[in-house]
Enzyme design. Structure first.
Site, PDB file in Angstrom:
ATOM      1  N   LEU A 179     -43.475  84.350  13.566  1.00  0.00           N
ATOM      2  CA  LEU A 179     -42.942  83.331  14.322  1.00  0.00           C
ATOM      3  C   LEU A 179     -43.618  83.066  15.603  1.00  0.00           C
ATOM      4  O   LEU A 179     -44.358  83.751  15.984  1.00  0.00           O
ATOM      5  CB  LEU A 179     -41.495  83.763  14.641  1.00  0.00           C
ATOM      6  CG  LEU A 179     -40.472  84.058  13.359  1.00  0.00           C
ATOM      7  CD1 LEU A 179     -39.098  84.378  14.133  1.00  0.00           C
ATOM      8  CD2 LEU A 179     -40.544  82.844  12.460  1.00  0.00           C
ATOM      9  N   GLY A 218     -41.228  93.619  10.113  1.00  0.00           N
ATOM     10  CA  GLY A 218     -41.010  94.399  11.235  1.00  0.00           C
ATOM     11  C   GLY A 218     -41.036  93.126  12.490  1.00  0.00           C
ATOM     12  O   GLY A 218     -42.012  92.288  12.283  1.00  0.00           O
ATOM     13  N   GLY A 219     -40.508  93.295  13.356  1.00  0.00           N
ATOM     14  CA  GLY A 219     -40.540  92.579  14.566  1.00  0.00           C
ATOM     15  C   GLY A 219     -40.103  91.056  13.985  1.00  0.00           C
ATOM     16  O   GLY A 219     -39.187  90.830  13.425  1.00  0.00           O
ATOM     17  N   ASP A 220     -41.081  90.090  14.445  1.00  0.00           N
ATOM     18  CA  ASP A 220     -40.922  88.540  14.093  1.00  0.00           C
ATOM     19  C   ASP A 220     -41.942  88.544  12.927  1.00  0.00           C
ATOM     20  O   ASP A 220     -42.245  87.159  12.593  1.00  0.00           O
ATOM     21  CB  ASP A 220     -40.963  87.655  15.170  1.00  0.00           C
ATOM     22  CG  ASP A 220     -42.455  87.699  15.886  1.00  0.00           C
ATOM     23  OD1 ASP A 220     -43.046  88.852  15.733  1.00  0.00           O
ATOM     24  OD2 ASP A 220     -42.801  86.985  16.672  1.00  0.00           O
ATOM     25  N   GLU A 221     -42.215  89.165  12.056  1.00  0.00           N
ATOM     26  CA  GLU A 221     -43.129  89.198  10.753  1.00  0.00           C
ATOM     27  C   GLU A 221     -42.279  89.424   9.555  1.00  0.00           C
ATOM     28  O   GLU A 221     -41.904  90.283   9.454  1.00  0.00           O
ATOM     29  CB  GLU A 221     -44.341  90.071  11.099  1.00  0.00           C
ATOM     30  CG  GLU A 221     -45.295  90.108  12.449  1.00  0.00           C
ATOM     31  CD  GLU A 221     -46.044  91.358  12.528  1.00  0.00           C
ATOM     32  OE1 GLU A 221     -47.127  91.206  13.308  1.00  0.00           O
ATOM     33  OE2 GLU A 221     -45.678  92.218  11.983  1.00  0.00           O
TER      34      GLU A 221
END
Length: 219
Positions: free
Chosen positions: A69, A110-113
């Site tokens: 993102l 994970g995170g925005d991945e």
């Protein structure tokens, strides 16, 4: 042991077998849930690895995608983590629907991945599918009394020639294509050319820079 004894023993064992089957089913469900991302409900990395490796062993044309993102930190900074979570959930649902339409699997790394696999009719169709995905992911997300901007950089790698490549290499190519898109402000790119020489971690390029700002200067 006569037939009556056999039937009696089978009847006595039936509740134990039923209980064991129920226990095994519960354990499988628990393990599956443990490998799902709690926020988005998508498979996490371990479960995605299982599905993606299975897909790459197939005979059809399979594309492997990495999605990152853009401007996500700005959403968290300006609107709070609840808003960021709303964006992640919305993006996950959009990616899930897109992948399901192409008989693939979506995941949150994970995170925005995120990552996904997709079966494409031919190489000529992949750009159209990626344009549709970019448009879907870029729709603003409604949150309380405002709308949140969403941007995404998408990298894809499609391989059909034998021998098949491994998932780590496919993710590496898709990740490099994603980063090429990010350098140019987002959108989508398809990996081509030779595999670049670089270190990787779990199929991702090690130490790659942060996110691309959204249009309008958000960082």
């Amino acid at each position: 042991m006569d037939a009556f004894d056999v039937l009696s023993a089978g009847a006595a064992a039936a509740p134990l077998l039923a209980g064991w089957s129920a226990h095994m089913l519960w354990m499988r469900q628990r393990l599956t849930r443990a490998r799902m991302d709690a926020l988005t409900g998508l498979p996490a990395r371990e479960l995605f690895t299982h599905f993606a490796r299975r897909d790459l062993r197939g005979l059809e044309r399979v594309a492997v995608l990495v999605v990152d993102l853009d401007g996500f930190k700005a959403v968290n900074d300006r609107h709070g983590h609840a808003a960021g979570d709303a964006v992640l959930v919305a993006v996950a649902g959009r990616l899930r629907r897109w992948a399901a339409d192409l008989d693939g699997t979506a995941a949150r790394l994970g995170g925005d991945e995120f990552a996904a696999t997709a079966f494409t009719e031919s190489a000529a169709y992949l750009p159209g599918h990626l344009r549709a995905l970019e448009a879907a992911l870029s729709e603003p997300v409604a949150f309380r009394e405002t709308t949140l901007p969403v941007g995404a950089s998408i990298g894809a790698y499609s391989h059909t020639r034998l021998p098949r490549i491994d998932l780590s290499t496919a993710l590496r190519r898709a990740d490099e294509a994603m980063y090429a898109a990010k350098r140019e402000g987002g959108g989508w790119r398809i990996a081509d050319g030779p595999i670049p020489e670089m270190t990787t971690t779990n199929g991702r390029r090690t130490g790659r820079p942060g996110t691309t700002p959204l249009p309008g200067g958000a960082r």
